[in-house]
Every structure is written in structure tokens, then in C-alpha cells.
Write a protein that holds these residues in place. Structure first.
Motif, mmCIF file in Angstrom:
data_model
loop_
_atom_site.group_PDB
_atom_site.id
_atom_site.type_symbol
_atom_site.label_atom_id
_atom_site.label_comp_id
_atom_site.label_asym_id
_atom_site.label_seq_id
_atom_site.Cartn_x
_atom_site.Cartn_y
_atom_site.Cartn_z
ATOM 1 N N UNK A 140 43.592 45.978 40.311
ATOM 2 C CA UNK A 140 42.515 45.005 40.154
ATOM 3 C C UNK A 140 42.779 44.081 38.972
ATOM 4 N N UNK A 141 43.251 44.656 37.871
ATOM 5 C CA UNK A 141 43.550 43.849 36.687
ATOM 6 C C UNK A 141 44.710 42.902 36.968
ATOM 7 N N UNK A 142 45.756 43.406 37.642
ATOM 8 C CA UNK A 142 46.907 42.576 37.983
ATOM 9 C C UNK A 142 46.516 41.429 38.910
ATOM 10 N N UNK A 143 45.536 41.664 39.786
ATOM 11 C CA UNK A 143 45.068 40.620 40.695
ATOM 12 C C UNK A 143 44.164 39.605 40.002
ATOM 13 N N UNK A 144 43.745 39.923 38.786
ATOM 14 C CA UNK A 144 42.776 39.071 38.111
ATOM 15 C C UNK A 144 41.376 39.274 38.647
ATOM 16 N N UNK A 145 41.113 40.483 39.184
ATOM 17 C CA UNK A 145 39.821 40.801 39.790
ATOM 18 C C UNK A 145 39.245 42.079 39.174
ATOM 19 N N UNK A 146 38.976 42.081 37.874
ATOM 20 C CA UNK A 146 38.534 43.313 37.222
ATOM 21 C C UNK A 146 37.047 43.626 37.352
ATOM 22 N N UNK A 147 36.294 42.715 37.977
ATOM 23 C CA UNK A 147 34.843 42.911 38.107
ATOM 24 C C UNK A 147 34.522 43.514 39.469
#
Length: 480
Positions: free
Chosen positions: A401-408
Motif C-alpha cells: 500500500x505504501x509503495x503504491x502511494x495508497x496508505x489510507x
């Protein structure tokens, strides 16, 4: 008059055409009556084209945030509304043609027109007087058309249409249903959306992402009313961060049309009244079953709050007449209609299918962030008297998720503390509409927490959030 069909289906939407294919596979002589377009609302004006629009919005979002990924893009991102709509319509047209091919492949007769059940075992088909919308593709020539047809079994799969509230009716110009919202002539700078269910929130997300000022008005205290309250609250925070305005416990009492827009009168739960102006209004206050002009009243078919009452196998109270999909009641979802159609024709063919458990039907909302759920919410599980174990895992703890830029995001799982049975799963975040099926399979297989805990999830994937949520429910979470 020709020999009777074994199965005649009124409506060629997801429920109808899937039921027809399954009936043909079982060796039943089958026909579908369709008044305007194969694939129904879902394929032509709902599920599929809206996902095309939302995919455009997603790409637009990434273009606007290219620098967050270490990229430089020349100039400001702009949306060509005409091209966006054209792409969406082309995808629907392609799939509409595909359903026609499937009918031909499976030797299902397609009868074009409007059907009325004149008596048990007989259907009269007349030319379509007025289609709701223009069909995507021209009606083929040389196929069956007007006339009287006999059938041993008649399945009603006529779907649903947008609900109109008295005094707030859509006019197709300034006050839209999803039909008009899907193909705007020009992009509105401001928009009011009445209703925060899946349809309302998806359109709110699309238009807000592309730059419109969007206000959503919901009469209930919670947006996304059918979702778990915790998930809905997290989604609300994301929507508001994007600039969407959300008014809950508020109703629209009046709409006044002007030359260039609409003025809405709003009233909240405390009786406070205010007005709000916008270029367009989308009415997304639910749908109502298409039960009119089918001959149901004369036949004595039992109706229930605007839909047809059926048993677990699609049977109405009149022998030989069945109903499936939206016209047979909630949840009004394409995948429910498809499965209901299969159960219905397998029952007709004497195959003794399993009845559908509606608690195991997943729901998905394709906004940004996505929302997906299956089973009981926390509130419903408590109301049912279960002692609960609840697990939560945030996307911020997941490497993918962090690598995708989607941490929320968040995965929430609800278990029966006594048996370990998975009662519900509720997700918000990137790609959760794809993740939810893992929990659906688990529930259908009567999986407990033990099997889920001992399952190896691939790394790095978003699916690991599902595993961690289960671990959290039992005090074993690793990455928080």
C-alpha cells in the motif's frame, strides 16, 4: 402457434441473459424478450460504463499527483468530457454486442419488444413504444419480434429504474438521473447529489475528481448507510479531504430551476433551512422495480413494496411464473441477479440448487477510496446477539500500500467469539473491491479464524491486510 418454450425470460439484463445461458446449457428451449438493449441497465447504463468513467477519474488523479511518484508531466491535466463519455459508451457498446453473440452461441431466441403475460404460459409481445434510453447498438434484423409466445415457465427479469421523489423529479436537463450523469453535454462546475448510496457516491467521486464543486445531501445520519459505521466514517474523512461537502441528516425539500442551474432548499434534522445553488443536481435516491404493464395484477402475482415477492428459488405465488434480479427485491445488484437466475433455472430443471444466502452477497462502491463489504456490520452483529471478536488493520502498515502511494485504508473483520465464524468483513482503500472476494469465499466455505490465520498470503500484496486483520481479532497482529 409454435411449440412452447421451456423457459421464456422477460428482460435481457444480467439476471435475464445469464439465466438464459444456463437454461440453454441444461437443454431447455429458451427465449429472451428484450425491449431495448441486451445487457440491461448494468451493462449499458450502470455497472460497466460508470467503471469506465471512474477509471478515467483515477488516471486523472494520478496525472495531477505525478510528482508524488517522482514524475514530471508537462502542462496541467485536463479532461476532454466528450472523449471521456465516448470511451465509456464504446465499452458498453462492445459488451452489448458480446451478449448478443452469447445468445446466438447458446441458441437462445431473442424476441424484441415489450412483453405482457396474458395468462399463465402465454406472453404477448408488442413493439416497443418508448425505450428508456436509445439502445447502444441497432436492434438486429431478422430476429423474432411481435406476436404471442407460449412458455412452460416464465421468468420476469425486468430490472429497476431510478426512483423519483414527489416534487423533486428529474427533468433530464438540470436535474439528472444516472442516465444523464453518465453522458453530460458539458461538465458542470457545481453539482448537488441527492443520496449517498453507491450510485450517488460514485458519481460524486467522479465529478469531484475532475474538478466540480460537489455537495452530497443524505437524509440519514451516515453516508453510505448500508456500510459499517466505522468504514463509512473513514470514507467520509477521505471525501472531505478531497473537497467534497457532505451534509447528513439533511433532506432536499424543494428544487427551483433557473436559466443556468438549480436552487435547492435544504432542511436539517433540527429544522434549519438553507438554500444551495448548483449548475446540476443528480437524483440518486434509490431505484424502483419495473413491475408495470406486465399483467401481474390480473394474474394475482403477489407484490411487495414495488417488487415481486418470491421464494428462495425465484418462484412467485403463481405456478409457472418466476422473478429474479432487481424486480424481485434487494439487494439490487447485478451479481445477485446473475446468481439468482442460475438458481431459478436450475430449480426449474430439477437440479436442486442451494438457496442463496443474501448475507454472503458482497457489496462494492467504486469511488476513491473504494469500499467493499460482506456479511454483518458490527452494529448488526451486536443486534443479533453475537459476542464479537473484531480485528482491524490499517493500510499504513502494509508495504504494498505504501509503495503504491495508497496508505489510507482499513480492513475490518468481525468474528463470532464463541465459534470463530466469520460474520462480516468491511474494507475501505485501494482495490478493496477486488480483495473482498477472498472473504466471500471464506464465508461460503464456512471458514473459521483458524483456517484464515494458517493461510499463507503472498508478499508484498494488499491482501496481507486481510490476514493481519484476522490476526488482530485474535491478539496476534504482526505489523502494528
Amino acid at each position: 402457434m409454435a411449440d412452447p418454450y421451456d423457459v421464456l425470460i422477460i428482460g435481457g439484463g444480467p439476471g435475464g441473459y445469464v439465466a438464459a445461458i444456463r437454461a440453454a446449457q441444461l437443454g431447455l428451449r429458451t427465449a429472451v424478450v428484450e425491449r431495448e438493449h441486451l445487457g440491461g441497465i448494468c451493462l449499458n447504463w450502470g455497472c460497466i460504463p460508470t467503471k469506465a468513467l471512474l477509471r478515467t477519474a483515477e488516471i486523472f488523479h494520478y496525472m495531477e499527483h505525478a510528482k508524488d511518484y517522482g514524475l514530471k508531466a508537462g502542462g496541467k491535466a485536463e479532461a476532454d468530457v466528450g472523449a471521456v463519455v465516448k470511451r465509456s459508451r464504446a465499452i458498453s457498446a462492445q459488451l452489448n454486442a458480446g451478449v448478443g453473440f452469447l445468445m446466438k452461441k447458446n441458441k437462445v431466441d431473442v424476441i424484441w419488444g415489450e412483453a405482457t403475460i396474458t395468462k399463465v404460459g402465454e406472453v404477448a409481445v408488442a413493439a416497443t413504444k418508448k425505450a428508456i434510453v436509445q439502445p447502444q447498438n441497432p436492434i438486429p434484423k431478422g430476429v423474432l419480434a411481435e406476436g404471442v409466445y407460449r412458455a412452460k415457465n416464465i421468468i420476469i427479469a425486468t430490472g429497476a429504474r431510478p426512483r423519483a421523489l414527489p416534487g423533486l423529479e428529474p427533468d433530464g436537463k438540470l436535474i439528472w438521473t444516472y442516465f444523464e450523469a453518465m453522458k453530460p453535454d458539458a461538465f458542470p462546475k457545481s453539482l448537488i447529489v441527492m443520496g449517498s448510496g453507491a450510485i450517488g457516491i460514485e458519481f460524486a467521486s467522479f465529478y469531484r475528481t475532475l474538478g466540480a464543486e460537489v455537495t452530497v445531501v443524505e437524509v440519514l445520519p451516515q453516508i453510505l448507510p448500508v456500510e459499517d459505521a466505522e468504514i463509512a466514517t473513514l470514507a467520509r474523512k477521505r471525501f472531505e479531504k478531497q473537497g467534497m461537502k457532505l451534509l447528513t441528516s439533511t433532506k432536499v425539500t424543494k428544487l427551483e430551476k433557473t436559466a443556468d442551474g438549480v436552487t435547492a432548499t435544504l432542511e436539517d434534522a433540527k429544522g434549519k433551512v438553507e438554500t444551495l445553488k448548483a449548475e446540476r443536481v443528480i437524483s440518486a435516491v434509490g431505484v424502483v422495480g419495473n413491475i408495470e404493464n406486465l399483467g401481474l395484477e390480473a394474474l394475482g402475482v403477489t407484490l411487495d413494496r414495488g417488487t415481486i415477492k418470491i421464494d428462495d428459488y425465484g418462484r412467485t405465488n403463481v405456478a409457472g411464473i418466476y422473478a429474479i434480479g432487481d424486480v424481485a427485491g434487494p439487494p439490487m445488484l447485478a451479481h445477485k441477479a446473475e446468481h439468482e437466475g442460475v438458481i431459478c433455472v436450475e430449480s426449474i430443471a430439477g437440479k436442486h440448487p442451494h438457496a442463496m444466502d443474501k448475507l454472503m452477497i458482497p457489496g462494492c462502491t467504486y469511488c476513491n477510496p473504494q469500499i467493499a463489504s460482506v456479511g454483518l456490520t458490527e452494529a448488526k452483529a451486536k443486534e443479533a446477539g453475537f459476542e464479537l471478536k473484531i480485528g482491524r488493520f490499517p493500510f499504513i502498515g502494509n508495504g504494498k500500500a505504501i509503495a503504491l502511494g495508497e496508505p489510507d485504508g482499513l480492513v475490518k473483520t468481525i468474528f463470532d467469539a464463541k465459534t470463530g465464524k466469520l460474520l462480516g468483513a468491511h474494507l475501505v482503500g485501494a482495490e478493496v473491491t477486488e480483495l473482498i472476494q477472498g472473504f466471500v469465499i471464506a464465508m461460503n466455505c464456512e471458514t473459521t479464524e483458524e483456517e484464515l490465520i494458517n493461510t499463507v498470503f503472498p508478499h508484498p500484496t494488499l491482501s496481507e491486510t486481510m490476514h493481519e486483520s484476522v490476526l488482530d481479532a485474535y491478539g496476534r497482529v504482526i505489523h502494528t
